[in-house]
Scaffold this motif. Structure first.
Motif, PDB file in Angstrom:
ATOM      1  N   LEU A 263       0.803  -1.226   0.000  1.00 47.31           N
ATOM      2  CA  LEU A 263       0.000   0.000   0.000  1.00 47.31           C
ATOM      3  C   LEU A 263       0.840   1.281   0.000  1.00 47.31           C
ATOM      4  CD1 LEU A 263      -2.752  -1.044   2.553  1.00 47.31           C
ATOM      5  CD2 LEU A 263      -3.071  -0.646   0.122  1.00 47.31           C
TER       6      LEU A 263
ATOM      7  N   GLU B 111      -9.344   7.895  -0.296  1.00 46.34           N
ATOM      8  CA  GLU B 111      -9.468   6.708   0.550  1.00 46.34           C
ATOM      9  C   GLU B 111      -9.811   5.451  -0.241  1.00 46.34           C
ATOM     10  OE1 GLU B 111     -11.135   6.219   4.986  1.00 46.34           O
ATOM     11  OE2 GLU B 111     -12.642   6.875   3.527  1.00 46.34           O
TER      12      GLU B 111
ATOM     13  N   PHE C  26      -7.360   2.473  -1.118  1.00 36.68           N
ATOM     14  CA  PHE C  26      -6.997   1.344  -0.259  1.00 36.68           C
ATOM     15  C   PHE C  26      -7.535   0.054  -0.859  1.00 36.68           C
ATOM     16  CE2 PHE C  26      -6.470   4.615   3.061  1.00 36.68           C
ATOM     17  CZ  PHE C  26      -5.306   4.167   3.670  1.00 36.68           C
ATOM     18  N   SER C  27      -8.839   0.049  -1.162  1.00 37.01           N
ATOM     19  CA  SER C  27      -9.440  -1.169  -1.716  1.00 37.01           C
ATOM     20  C   SER C  27      -8.966  -1.409  -3.146  1.00 37.01           C
ATOM     21  CB  SER C  27     -10.971  -1.070  -1.682  1.00 37.01           C
ATOM     22  OG  SER C  27     -11.436   0.021  -2.453  1.00 37.01           O
TER      23      SER C  27
ATOM     24  N   HIS D  64     -10.932  -2.315   6.464  1.00 33.42           N
ATOM     25  CA  HIS D  64     -11.045  -1.263   7.471  1.00 33.42           C
ATOM     26  C   HIS D  64     -10.033  -1.488   8.597  1.00 33.42           C
ATOM     27  CE1 HIS D  64     -12.945   1.812   9.946  1.00 33.42           C
ATOM     28  NE2 HIS D  64     -12.987   0.942  10.940  1.00 33.42           N
TER      29      HIS D  64
ATOM     30  N   LYS E  81      -6.528  -0.523   7.443  1.00 30.65           N
ATOM     31  CA  LYS E  81      -6.356   0.933   7.405  1.00 30.65           C
ATOM     32  C   LYS E  81      -6.180   1.490   8.811  1.00 30.65           C
ATOM     33  CE  LYS E  81      -9.925   3.500   6.720  1.00 30.65           C
ATOM     34  NZ  LYS E  81     -11.098   4.133   6.074  1.00 30.65           N
TER      35      LYS E  81
ATOM     36  N   ARG F 121      -2.860   3.301  10.521  1.00 34.47           N
ATOM     37  CA  ARG F 121      -2.923   4.621  11.137  1.00 34.47           C
ATOM     38  C   ARG F 121      -2.400   4.570  12.572  1.00 34.47           C
ATOM     39  NH1 ARG F 121      -8.213   8.617  11.271  1.00 34.47           N
ATOM     40  NH2 ARG F 121      -7.193  10.354  12.332  1.00 34.47           N
TER      41      ARG F 121
ATOM     42  N   GLN G 187      -4.384  11.258   7.767  1.00 29.52           N
ATOM     43  CA  GLN G 187      -5.343  11.997   6.949  1.00 29.52           C
ATOM     44  C   GLN G 187      -4.700  13.272   6.439  1.00 29.52           C
ATOM     45  OE1 GLN G 187      -8.946  12.656   9.157  1.00 29.52           O
ATOM     46  NE2 GLN G 187      -9.531  10.492   9.160  1.00 29.52           N
TER      47      GLN G 187
ATOM     48  N   TRP H 232      -5.538  10.429   2.099  1.00 29.92           N
ATOM     49  CA  TRP H 232      -4.580   9.828   3.017  1.00 29.92           C
ATOM     50  C   TRP H 232      -3.186   9.919   2.412  1.00 29.92           C
ATOM     51  CZ3 TRP H 232      -6.014   7.661   7.762  1.00 29.92           C
ATOM     52  CH2 TRP H 232      -7.389   7.560   7.975  1.00 29.92           C
TER      53      TRP H 232
END
Length: 342
Positions: free
Chosen positions: A240, A250, A253-254, A290, A293, A297, A304, A315
């Motif tokens: 990532l 955001e 991510f997926s 989720h 992520k 973080r 963010q 992000w």
């Protein structure tokens, strides 16, 4: 209050669901919804259905007692529409007949293999969709739609459509909400991360196991697999990290995770299908994504970075994570070649 309308895509198995489809469409119109959908499907209509799903606010799966016509891959068109709606993260609500076996024989699949596909698809919806309701009669269906579509608006608010003369009211409401969001973000500070502040930080060599789905192809046949993937956190950061070198929406991510799983999922598929020659449509479990992520973080690898002009959350990689990417710590754990299009 704004005079708002919502677009709903209706997916059914085909013409045998015409009475239910008419009741559903009429009820939705009376409630202020616009309904879309295709009854007759062909390979050429698939792209059109996807465009409708892209533009809709909600997706309704109306399931009777038939799997419906299949695409050239052997997967039903209704099944494909469901998969596409999931990938687009559209709010989905299912209305399914309470007792498919009680319906007229002409409304059910004649071939045993098709009946088995219907059962598998019905069970898939039961397992994966949160909002699923049964009906027995057309009157039951109408009442279920009236009750539950109103609740869908509360649970899954959507932008909808507003009459042109009301656009200034909408803009005023948007401006007001933007100001409230900015104020709350300022006041809350780190409060929004409270749910995962208790997460312990992970080390680079720790292994994460997560679930994902994909389509696997073997000997000309197609099968949807649900498998477990294991990666170290060093590998996860490597997958990532390069995507978020700069402030990035955001949704990437997926997008990046699914691209990686498509690139490297063949070995996972071969555990169940030894002669599998290709995989496609990989989709990471939303809850797992989720958690990934939030852990990144918590480890101070991502942060963010405001919002873009479409109000999407951005992000970005932190300097700490950048140093890890530039160091040899990841190289020792890296069992793949990084690939990024961003």
């Amino acid at each position: 209050m704004l005079d708002k309308r919502y677009q709903v895509f209706i997916s059914t198995s085909g013409s045998e669901m015409q009475p239910e489809r008419m009741i559903l469409a009429q009820t939705l119109v009376g409630m202020g919804f616009f309904s879309w959908g295709l009854e007759q499907r062909t390979p050429l209509s698939t792209a059109f259905a996807r465009r409708q799903i892209d533009d809709c606010d909600y997706v309704i799966m109306l399931l009777g007692s038939s799997y419906g016509e299949q695409s050239v891959s052997g997967v039903g068109y209704m099944h494909l529409e469901y998969i596409y709606a999931v990938t687009k993260q559209k709010p989905i609500i299912v209305f399914k007949h309470e007792d498919p076996a009680s319906r007229d024989e002409a409304l059910r699949d004649a071939k045993p293999e098709m009946r088995e596909k219907f059962k598998e698809f019905s069970q898939l919806l039961q397992n994966e969709v949160d909002q699923i309701f049964t009906y027995r009669s057309l009157r039951d269906l109408e009442m279920a739609v009236r009750l539950n579509m109103s609740q869908m608006l509360e649970r899954y608010p959507a932008a909808g459509w507003v009459r042109p003369q009301n656009t200034q009211l909408l803009q005023d409401e948007i401006d007001s909400l933007k100001a409230k969001v900015a104020q709350l973000e300022t006041e809350a500070g780190k409060r929004e991360v409270d749910p995962f502040l208790t997460l312990p930080k992970v080390s680079m060599h720790e292994v994460l196991s997560f679930e994902y789905r994909m389509h696997a192809y073997q000997d000309g046949n197609f099968k949807e697999l649900k498998v477990q993937k294991k990666l170290t956190w060093a590998q996860m950061l490597a997958v990532l990290g390069t995507t978020f070198m700069n402030p990035t929406p955001e949704e990437y991510f997926s997008k990046r995770m699914n691209e990686y799983l498509n690139e490297h999922g063949l070995s996972d598929a071969r555990v169940e299908m030894p002669r599998a020659h290709a995989v496609a449509r990989a989709q990471i479990n939303i809850r797992a994504l989720h958690s990934i992520k939030m852990q990144m973080r918590q480890n101070e690898w991502i942060v963010q970075s405001g919002r873009d002009d479409r109000q999407r959350m951005l992000w970005q990689l932190t300097p700490k994570a950048q140093k890890l990417l530039d160091s040899n710590l990841l190289d020792a754990d890296r069992s793949f070649q990084l690939k990024s299009n961003y």
